[in-house]
Write a protein that holds these residues in place. Structure first.
Motif, PDB file in Angstrom:
ATOM      1  N   LEU A 124       1.556 -20.431  -4.165  1.00  0.00           N
ATOM      2  CA  LEU A 124       1.275 -21.000  -2.737  1.00  0.00           C
ATOM      3  C   LEU A 124       0.079 -21.573  -2.425  1.00  0.00           C
ATOM      4  O   LEU A 124      -0.089 -22.835  -1.981  1.00  0.00           O
ATOM      5  N   ILE A 125      -1.084 -21.114  -3.096  1.00  0.00           N
ATOM      6  CA  ILE A 125      -2.402 -21.672  -3.049  1.00  0.00           C
ATOM      7  C   ILE A 125      -2.413 -23.022  -3.752  1.00  0.00           C
ATOM      8  O   ILE A 125      -2.948 -24.095  -3.268  1.00  0.00           O
ATOM      9  N   ALA A 126      -1.874 -22.848  -4.789  1.00  0.00           N
ATOM     10  CA  ALA A 126      -2.032 -24.125  -5.708  1.00  0.00           C
ATOM     11  C   ALA A 126      -1.146 -25.416  -5.270  1.00  0.00           C
ATOM     12  O   ALA A 126      -1.541 -26.378  -5.011  1.00  0.00           O
ATOM     13  N   ALA A 127       0.065 -24.700  -4.541  1.00  0.00           N
ATOM     14  CA  ALA A 127       1.145 -25.966  -3.932  1.00  0.00           C
ATOM     15  C   ALA A 127       0.249 -26.342  -2.467  1.00  0.00           C
ATOM     16  O   ALA A 127       0.297 -27.807  -2.477  1.00  0.00           O
ATOM     17  N   ALA A 178      -3.001 -30.869  -0.103  1.00  0.00           N
ATOM     18  CA  ALA A 178      -4.120 -31.170   0.707  1.00  0.00           C
ATOM     19  C   ALA A 178      -4.887 -32.258   0.091  1.00  0.00           C
ATOM     20  O   ALA A 178      -5.284 -33.255   0.618  1.00  0.00           O
ATOM     21  N   ILE A 179      -4.781 -32.263  -1.273  1.00  0.00           N
ATOM     22  CA  ILE A 179      -5.659 -33.397  -2.235  1.00  0.00           C
ATOM     23  C   ILE A 179      -4.686 -34.793  -1.919  1.00  0.00           C
ATOM     24  O   ILE A 179      -5.224 -35.685  -1.841  1.00  0.00           O
ATOM     25  N   THR A 180      -3.287 -34.623  -2.178  1.00  0.00           N
ATOM     26  CA  THR A 180      -2.510 -35.672  -1.937  1.00  0.00           C
ATOM     27  C   THR A 180      -2.654 -36.404  -0.623  1.00  0.00           C
ATOM     28  O   THR A 180      -2.628 -37.672  -0.464  1.00  0.00           O
ATOM     29  N   GLY A 210       0.626  -1.283   0.024  1.00  0.00           N
ATOM     30  CA  GLY A 210       0.087   0.161   0.077  1.00  0.00           C
ATOM     31  C   GLY A 210       0.896   1.123  -0.201  1.00  0.00           C
ATOM     32  O   GLY A 210       0.271   2.244  -0.139  1.00  0.00           O
ATOM     33  N   GLY A 211       2.069   1.266   0.091  1.00  0.00           N
ATOM     34  CA  GLY A 211       2.794   2.361   0.128  1.00  0.00           C
ATOM     35  C   GLY A 211       4.382   2.112   0.150  1.00  0.00           C
ATOM     36  O   GLY A 211       4.882   1.012   0.216  1.00  0.00           O
ATOM     37  N   PRO A 212       5.117   3.145   0.033  1.00  0.00           N
ATOM     38  CA  PRO A 212       6.512   3.000  -0.065  1.00  0.00           C
ATOM     39  C   PRO A 212       7.273   2.388   1.112  1.00  0.00           C
ATOM     40  O   PRO A 212       6.969   2.851   2.123  1.00  0.00           O
ATOM     41  N   GLY A 213       7.929   1.368   1.038  1.00  0.00           N
ATOM     42  CA  GLY A 213       8.907   0.691   2.193  1.00  0.00           C
ATOM     43  C   GLY A 213       8.072  -0.195   2.651  1.00  0.00           C
ATOM     44  O   GLY A 213       8.524  -0.932   3.580  1.00  0.00           O
ATOM     45  N   GLN A 214       6.710  -0.561   2.302  1.00  0.00           N
ATOM     46  CA  GLN A 214       5.838  -1.574   2.924  1.00  0.00           C
ATOM     47  C   GLN A 214       6.333  -3.147   1.866  1.00  0.00           C
ATOM     48  O   GLN A 214       6.563  -2.849   0.796  1.00  0.00           O
ATOM     49  N   TRP A 215       6.262  -4.001   2.817  1.00  0.00           N
ATOM     50  CA  TRP A 215       6.609  -5.431   2.229  1.00  0.00           C
ATOM     51  C   TRP A 215       5.347  -5.907   1.403  1.00  0.00           C
ATOM     52  O   TRP A 215       4.040  -5.685   1.737  1.00  0.00           O
ATOM     53  N   ALA A 216       5.393  -6.426   0.167  1.00  0.00           N
ATOM     54  CA  ALA A 216       4.367  -6.672  -0.757  1.00  0.00           C
ATOM     55  C   ALA A 216       4.766  -8.053  -1.061  1.00  0.00           C
ATOM     56  O   ALA A 216       5.743  -8.663  -1.405  1.00  0.00           O
ATOM     57  N   ILE A 217       3.737  -8.971  -1.073  1.00  0.00           N
ATOM     58  CA  ILE A 217       3.806 -10.217  -1.767  1.00  0.00           C
ATOM     59  C   ILE A 217       3.282 -10.140  -3.192  1.00  0.00           C
ATOM     60  O   ILE A 217       1.983  -9.866  -3.161  1.00  0.00           O
ATOM     61  N   PRO A 218       3.917 -10.733  -4.120  1.00  0.00           N
ATOM     62  CA  PRO A 218       3.378 -10.754  -5.419  1.00  0.00           C
ATOM     63  C   PRO A 218       2.254 -11.633  -5.775  1.00  0.00           C
ATOM     64  O   PRO A 218       2.339 -12.785  -5.184  1.00  0.00           O
ATOM     65  N   ARG A 219       1.473 -11.042  -6.185  1.00  0.00           N
ATOM     66  CA  ARG A 219       0.021 -12.028  -6.494  1.00  0.00           C
ATOM     67  C   ARG A 219       0.199 -13.077  -7.471  1.00  0.00           C
ATOM     68  O   ARG A 219      -0.390 -14.147  -6.816  1.00  0.00           O
ATOM     69  N   GLY A 220       1.163 -13.304  -8.211  1.00  0.00           N
ATOM     70  CA  GLY A 220       1.613 -14.572  -8.864  1.00  0.00           C
ATOM     71  C   GLY A 220       2.028 -15.597  -7.524  1.00  0.00           C
ATOM     72  O   GLY A 220       1.807 -16.778  -7.677  1.00  0.00           O
ATOM     73  N   LEU A 221       2.863 -15.055  -6.777  1.00  0.00           N
ATOM     74  CA  LEU A 221       3.392 -15.891  -5.816  1.00  0.00           C
ATOM     75  C   LEU A 221       2.280 -16.551  -4.825  1.00  0.00           C
ATOM     76  O   LEU A 221       2.275 -17.727  -4.513  1.00  0.00           O
ATOM     77  N   ILE A 222       1.185 -15.651  -4.418  1.00  0.00           N
ATOM     78  CA  ILE A 222       0.021 -16.120  -3.693  1.00  0.00           C
ATOM     79  C   ILE A 222      -0.758 -17.182  -4.318  1.00  0.00           C
ATOM     80  O   ILE A 222      -0.971 -18.213  -3.856  1.00  0.00           O
ATOM     81  N   VAL A 223      -0.630 -17.094  -5.828  1.00  0.00           N
ATOM     82  CA  VAL A 223      -1.438 -18.037  -6.530  1.00  0.00           C
ATOM     83  C   VAL A 223      -0.821 -19.203  -6.534  1.00  0.00           C
ATOM     84  O   VAL A 223      -1.323 -20.463  -6.322  1.00  0.00           O
TER      85      VAL A 223
END
Length: 376
Positions: free
Chosen positions: A31-34, A39-41, A16-29
């Motif tokens: 992590l959710i897929a992994a 869980a399915i396995t 949300g602003g300079p100096g704030q840590w941000a997680i890339p949206r692609g990485l979130i996707v």
């Protein structure tokens, strides 16, 4: 000078602003897929335990209204628990006993049809030869057809359905504990509703949808079973009661349950009396089952569970792959449980109900979820 707004985990994740840590949206996707794959396995690896647990949960939810009814009439909680427990035990043991006796009768009678199967293969060979097909090709095409394999196929089908109840002792024991906990679940949900109303609403939607689905499937399953059983008895197809029971059980399998219930009696009619009777069996099943299961029942099921036809079919494929035959029988309730825990539990994800539902809700309105139990 206005102070900047305090940093929150949400704003940090969004950058949300300079100096704030941000997680890339692609990485979130990713992590959710992994996490989903893990869980399915895990669920597939523990299918032998998870399947009976879900079966016990569905049965406990199905008989919970008996406890509620007894409590509303002022009866002791233990009496309602005992009535619900006896009811679910009788249902479970009755289904298992009927399947076991019918499968044993079928296994002892099928070998008597080996001669008819040989005659049928000879007729097929003669028919193909009339069309000028080379004898070597005919022999090669029919070499894989063996009566022993057909017997094994039918037995495997019935064994797979009976295998859904194979851990009977575990299911019976687990049901005892779940029904016992049902005596106080109303008060627990009441407390949960004051603390976390979103979670209480999601669980209420799951239990209400599951009960509606079980009621609709059971009613239509009984209708189809009676119609199929009477028709097979009139046509003199062997074991009409077994095939009626199979129609009832496979009615809980969405989309393809009709086909699974049709194949065994049609094959047996072919071996017993030839092609005309097999055609009559197929016609009767198509008239009864297609009208009931494909025209009438889906409307009631869609209204009860709020899932589209595509989602129900994908649910069948997915849960059958994860949990086997029991996953096919419980595909819709399991999907409702996953939907409650993953989507309905969070107001920010409930918009997905519009995409996976049978029909879009009215704008700005959300149907109130039924409580799984009245606070008691």
């Amino acid at each position: 000078m206005t102070a900047p707004p305090p940093e929150t985990p949400d704003s940090a994740a969004r950058g949300g602003g300079p100096g704030q840590w941000a997680i890339p949206r692609g990485l979130i996707v990713l992590l959710i897929a992994a996490a989903t794959v893990v869980a399915i396995t895990g669920a597939k690896a523990f299918a032998g335990v998870l399947g009976p647990v879900f079966l016990a949960l569905m049965l406990a939810i199905a008989v919970q209204p008996i406890q509620q009814w007894m409590q509303r009439r002022g009866r002791p909680a233990w009496l309602g628990m005992l009535a619900a427990l006896v009811t679910v035990y009788l249902i479970l043991l009755g289904l298992v006993a009927a399947m076991a006796v019918s499968a044993a009768q079928l296994a002892t009678s099928l070998p008597d049809y080996s001669d008819q199967f040989g005659d049928l293969l000879d007729q097929v060979q003669n028919l193909l030869a009339r069309f000028g097909i080379d004898q070597e090709r005919i022999d090669h095409a029919l070499s894989g057809f063996d009566f022993g394999k057909l017997v094994e196929l039918l037995e495997d089908l019935l064994r797979g359905l009976a295998g859904a109840f194979s851990n009977l002792l575990f299911v019976v024991t687990l049901l005892l504990f779940m029904v016992f906990d049902g005596m106080t679940i109303g008060r627990r949900i009441g407390v949960l509703r004051t603390m976390r109303p979103d979670i209480a609403e999601a669980l209420g939607s799951f239990t209400a949808g599951t009960r509606k689905y079980l009621i609709v499937s059971t009613v239509f399953g009984l209708i189809v079973a009676v119609l199929d059983g009477v028709a097979l008895w009139i046509l003199a197809v062997p074991f009409p009661l077994l095939w009626a029971l199979l129609s009832f059980i496979t009615n809980y399998i969405p989309n393809i349950g009709f086909v699974i219930g049709l194949v065994p009696p049609a094959l047996l009619a072919l071996l017993d009396s030839g092609v005309p009777k097999m055609i009559w069996v197929i016609v009767v099943y198509c008239v009864f089952n297609v009208v009931v299961q494909s025209v009438i029942q889906p409307k009631y099921v869609g209204d009860a569970v709020g899932l589209s036809v595509t989602i129900t079919f994908l649910s069948l494929v997915f849960w059958s792959w994860v949990l086997g035959a029991l996953g096919a029988l419980l595909a819709i309730p399991l999907t409702l449980l996953a939907k409650a825990l993953l989507l309905d539990i969070d107001p920010s994800t409930r918009w997905m109900d519009v995409l996976i539902g049978e029909r879009a809700p009215d704008r700005g309105r959300r149907a109130p979820a039924e409580s799984p139990d009245p606070p008691g």
